[in-house]
Write a protein that holds these residues in place. Sequence first.
Motif, PDB file in Angstrom:
ATOM      1  N   ILE A   1       0.845  -1.188   0.000  1.00  0.00           N
ATOM      2  CA  ILE A   1       0.000   0.000   0.000  1.00  0.00           C
ATOM      3  C   ILE A   1       0.885   1.244   0.000  1.00  0.00           C
ATOM      4  CG2 ILE A   1      -1.944  -1.118   1.160  1.00  0.00           C
ATOM      5  CD1 ILE A   1      -1.096   0.319   3.752  1.00  0.00           C
ATOM      6  N   THR A   2       0.262   2.365  -0.332  1.00  0.00           N
ATOM      7  CA  THR A   2       0.951   3.648  -0.262  1.00  0.00           C
ATOM      8  C   THR A   2       0.324   4.462   0.856  1.00  0.00           C
ATOM      9  OG1 THR A   2      -0.527   4.775  -1.800  1.00  0.00           O
ATOM     10  CG2 THR A   2       1.395   3.630  -2.755  1.00  0.00           C
ATOM     11  N   CYS A   3       0.953   5.548   1.146  1.00  0.00           N
ATOM     12  CA  CYS A   3       0.468   6.430   2.205  1.00  0.00           C
ATOM     13  C   CYS A   3      -0.979   6.863   1.928  1.00  0.00           C
ATOM     14  CB  CYS A   3       1.402   7.628   2.301  1.00  0.00           C
ATOM     15  SG  CYS A   3       1.244   8.546   3.811  1.00  0.00           S
ATOM     16  N   ALA A   4      -1.304   7.072   0.669  1.00  0.00           N
ATOM     17  CA  ALA A   4      -2.651   7.513   0.300  1.00  0.00           C
ATOM     18  C   ALA A   4      -3.722   6.479   0.657  1.00  0.00           C
ATOM     19  CB  ALA A   4      -2.712   7.825  -1.199  1.00  0.00           C
ATOM     20  N   ASP A   5      -3.336   5.221   0.825  1.00  0.00           N
ATOM     21  CA  ASP A   5      -4.282   4.153   1.173  1.00  0.00           C
ATOM     22  C   ASP A   5      -4.618   4.112   2.656  1.00  0.00           C
ATOM     23  OD1 ASP A   5      -4.363   3.069  -1.484  1.00  0.00           O
ATOM     24  OD2 ASP A   5      -2.420   2.126  -1.094  1.00  0.00           O
TER      25      ASP A   5
END
Length: 133
Positions: A101-105
């Motif tokens: 995952i990325t921070c935006a998730d």
Amino acid sequence: MRLDRIRRQGFVGVFITAGEGAVPAHALRGDFFPVEEVEARVLRLSIRPGQAVTNLCDAPDPGSYIALAQRGVFVYDWTDFTSIKGPLNAYELVARPLLPITCADLPNDLREVAQAVRFADVRFADSSLVAVK
């Protein structure tokens, strides 16, 4: 334990210290929830559909590492390797998600912590050890 992210990839890593490893001051800011709550908050995230995990450690029970990686985070545990140059004082990659995952998730509370602590020269997907100063 704390949550970190890097700028280039934006992937998320969870670092388990058991109270011994270095923790960046940015992760301990008073306006965040207590750093000890990160693991429980990450475990509230859904397991990503189709997520596979690579267990990279020989711990007798890697279940907690695997459970975190199933949420899409790279999992590091504190170690104190000694090399020719002396102790490394680093975190070792113990579990890797197939679908990071990325921070935006992340939900807002975790995203704020992740954005506050970044390792500019680290790519979680390629880093088996991360030194925290």
